[in-house]
Design a protein around this motif. Sequence first.
Motif, PDB file in Angstrom:
ATOM      1  N   LEU A 108       0.823  -1.204   0.000  1.00 23.12           N
ATOM      2  CA  LEU A 108       0.000   0.000   0.000  1.00 23.12           C
ATOM      3  C   LEU A 108       0.861   1.260   0.000  1.00 23.12           C
ATOM      4  N   GLN A 109       1.855   1.298   0.858  1.00 23.48           N
ATOM      5  CA  GLN A 109       2.707   2.482   0.950  1.00 23.48           C
ATOM      6  C   GLN A 109       3.495   2.699  -0.334  1.00 23.48           C
ATOM      7  N   ALA A 110       3.960   1.606  -0.953  1.00 26.11           N
ATOM      8  CA  ALA A 110       4.723   1.733  -2.197  1.00 26.11           C
ATOM      9  C   ALA A 110       3.868   2.329  -3.306  1.00 26.11           C
ATOM     10  N   MET A 111       2.633   1.815  -3.451  1.00 26.60           N
ATOM     11  CA  MET A 111       1.759   2.337  -4.503  1.00 26.60           C
ATOM     12  C   MET A 111       1.329   3.766  -4.198  1.00 26.60           C
ATOM     13  N   ALA A 112       1.027   4.044  -2.942  1.00 22.18           N
ATOM     14  CA  ALA A 112       0.606   5.395  -2.568  1.00 22.18           C
ATOM     15  C   ALA A 112       1.707   6.410  -2.835  1.00 22.18           C
ATOM     16  N   LYS A 113       2.941   6.042  -2.530  1.00 18.93           N
ATOM     17  CA  LYS A 113       4.063   6.948  -2.754  1.00 18.93           C
ATOM     18  C   LYS A 113       4.242   7.228  -4.240  1.00 18.93           C
ATOM     19  N   THR A 114       4.161   6.185  -5.054  1.00 18.59           N
ATOM     20  CA  THR A 114       4.310   6.350  -6.496  1.00 18.59           C
ATOM     21  C   THR A 114       3.204   7.231  -7.073  1.00 18.59           C
ATOM     22  N   ALA A 115       1.977   7.070  -6.533  1.00 16.38           N
ATOM     23  CA  ALA A 115       0.833   7.813  -7.057  1.00 16.38           C
ATOM     24  C   ALA A 115       0.664   9.186  -6.415  1.00 16.38           C
ATOM     25  N   GLY A 116       1.463   9.479  -5.380  1.00 21.38           N
ATOM     26  CA  GLY A 116       1.327  10.752  -4.704  1.00 21.38           C
ATOM     27  C   GLY A 116       0.079  10.847  -3.845  1.00 21.38           C
ATOM     28  N   LEU A 117      -0.382   9.698  -3.333  1.00 12.25           N
ATOM     29  CA  LEU A 117      -1.574   9.653  -2.491  1.00 12.25           C
ATOM     30  C   LEU A 117      -1.175   9.408  -1.041  1.00 12.25           C
ATOM     31  N   LYS A 118      -2.016   9.857  -0.117  1.00 10.99           N
ATOM     32  CA  LYS A 118      -1.649   9.778   1.293  1.00 10.99           C
ATOM     33  C   LYS A 118      -2.794   9.215   2.148  1.00 10.99           C
ATOM     34  N   PRO A 119      -2.908   7.889   2.201  1.00 10.18           N
ATOM     35  CA  PRO A 119      -3.888   7.309   3.126  1.00 10.18           C
ATOM     36  C   PRO A 119      -3.479   7.623   4.564  1.00 10.18           C
ATOM     37  N   THR A 120      -4.465   7.804   5.430  1.00  4.64           N
ATOM     38  CA  THR A 120      -4.156   8.185   6.809  1.00  4.64           C
ATOM     39  C   THR A 120      -3.850   6.990   7.695  1.00  4.64           C
ATOM     40  N   ARG A 121      -4.370   5.817   7.317  1.00  7.02           N
ATOM     41  CA  ARG A 121      -4.175   4.646   8.167  1.00  7.02           C
ATOM     42  C   ARG A 121      -4.576   3.391   7.410  1.00  7.02           C
ATOM     43  N   LEU A 122      -3.952   2.276   7.762  1.00  7.82           N
ATOM     44  CA  LEU A 122      -4.337   0.980   7.221  1.00  7.82           C
ATOM     45  C   LEU A 122      -4.798   0.089   8.360  1.00  7.82           C
ATOM     46  N   ASP A 123      -6.001  -0.474   8.231  1.00 12.92           N
ATOM     47  CA  ASP A 123      -6.515  -1.456   9.178  1.00 12.92           C
ATOM     48  C   ASP A 123      -6.604  -2.806   8.489  1.00 12.92           C
ATOM     49  N   ILE A 124      -6.132  -3.848   9.158  1.00 10.49           N
ATOM     50  CA  ILE A 124      -6.246  -5.212   8.650  1.00 10.49           C
ATOM     51  C   ILE A 124      -7.356  -5.901   9.431  1.00 10.49           C
ATOM     52  N   ARG A 125      -8.411  -6.285   8.741  1.00  7.97           N
ATOM     53  CA  ARG A 125      -9.576  -6.877   9.408  1.00  7.97           C
ATOM     54  C   ARG A 125     -10.016  -8.157   8.698  1.00  7.97           C
ATOM     55  N   ASP A 126     -11.165  -8.675   9.121  1.00 13.83           N
ATOM     56  CA  ASP A 126     -11.712  -9.891   8.530  1.00 13.83           C
ATOM     57  C   ASP A 126     -13.191  -9.685   8.199  1.00 13.83           C
ATOM     58  N   PRO A 127     -13.496  -8.821   7.221  1.00 16.97           N
ATOM     59  CA  PRO A 127     -14.895  -8.599   6.845  1.00 16.97           C
ATOM     60  C   PRO A 127     -15.485  -9.845   6.191  1.00 16.97           C
ATOM     61  N   THR A 128     -16.792  -9.950   6.236  1.00 22.35           N
ATOM     62  CA  THR A 128     -17.445 -11.161   5.733  1.00 22.35           C
ATOM     63  C   THR A 128     -17.866 -11.077   4.274  1.00 22.35           C
ATOM     64  N   SER A 129     -17.912  -9.866   3.698  1.00 23.69           N
ATOM     65  CA  SER A 129     -18.468  -9.768   2.344  1.00 23.69           C
ATOM     66  C   SER A 129     -17.700  -8.835   1.412  1.00 23.69           C
ATOM     67  N   ARG A 130     -16.579  -8.289   1.846  1.00 20.21           N
ATOM     68  CA  ARG A 130     -15.813  -7.414   0.964  1.00 20.21           C
ATOM     69  C   ARG A 130     -14.332  -7.551   1.279  1.00 20.21           C
ATOM     70  N   TRP A 131     -13.515  -7.058   0.349  1.00 21.14           N
ATOM     71  CA  TRP A 131     -12.071  -7.214   0.480  1.00 21.14           C
ATOM     72  C   TRP A 131     -11.397  -5.954   1.001  1.00 21.14           C
ATOM     73  N   GLY A 132     -12.066  -4.835   0.932  1.00 19.54           N
ATOM     74  CA  GLY A 132     -11.455  -3.604   1.399  1.00 19.54           C
ATOM     75  C   GLY A 132     -12.451  -2.471   1.414  1.00 19.54           C
ATOM     76  N   SER A 133     -12.028  -1.349   1.971  1.00 20.14           N
ATOM     77  CA  SER A 133     -12.858  -0.153   1.993  1.00 20.14           C
ATOM     78  C   SER A 133     -11.965   1.059   2.222  1.00 20.14           C
ATOM     79  N   CYS A 134     -12.523   2.232   1.960  1.00 17.65           N
ATOM     80  CA  CYS A 134     -11.809   3.493   2.188  1.00 17.65           C
ATOM     81  C   CYS A 134     -12.803   4.504   2.731  1.00 17.65           C
ATOM     82  N   SER A 135     -12.473   5.110   3.860  1.00 15.82           N
ATOM     83  CA  SER A 135     -13.365   6.091   4.477  1.00 15.82           C
ATOM     84  C   SER A 135     -13.076   7.484   3.933  1.00 15.82           C
TER      85      SER A 135
END
Length: 210
Positions: A108-135
Amino acid sequence: MRLAPRQNAVTVTLPATCPPATALAFLHNNRNWLAGRLRRVQNAFSFTPDSVIPVEGHPHRIVHSPDKRGGAWIENGQIIVCGESAFITRRVIDCLRHHAARVLGAELQAMAKTAGLKPTRLDIRDPTSRWGSCSTTGRIMLSWRLIMAPPEVRHYLIAHELSHLLHMDHSNQFWQQVKRLTPHRQQAEAWLRHHGPTLMRAGQQELPLT
């Protein structure tokens, strides 16, 4: 119609004005599709001794070493698990979850750095119906189960969530941004359609076929 692997349930969504009989007829007409999905889920990976599961796209064998100490760790194509057999599944999940935090975090950090994007935090969870989300605050969530997916699938899903930092919808602009970040959309979506239910069910009890 959607199969929820970990809930042992099938969900049929229909308009409020549609009678229940229509849903039952739809379910009956698509029973072959449902049976095929159930067979895939039935073959989900078990986290038991001698089982072989993928880690970062490569097969790893679960080896139970009850006399060793240290919980569970990855070593030379194996997942070594210590302690009593009753705790094997839980320790394998913990091991994979910690490994996912390191690997997905770095990707995530490698791609964000290349794209010039700045996510505030990464959470690793175990959702039941999706692979990811962004607030809206830039907080990204990814499923630890992605550590069992090939690199191209992880690359696409990370690109998908990072693109939501710029577009909080699935507009044409959003998909253009995804395309700029990854070339793997079609391949990854096809892989997830075929293998996603198996990953969602991995490490769970068997789903009975009746």
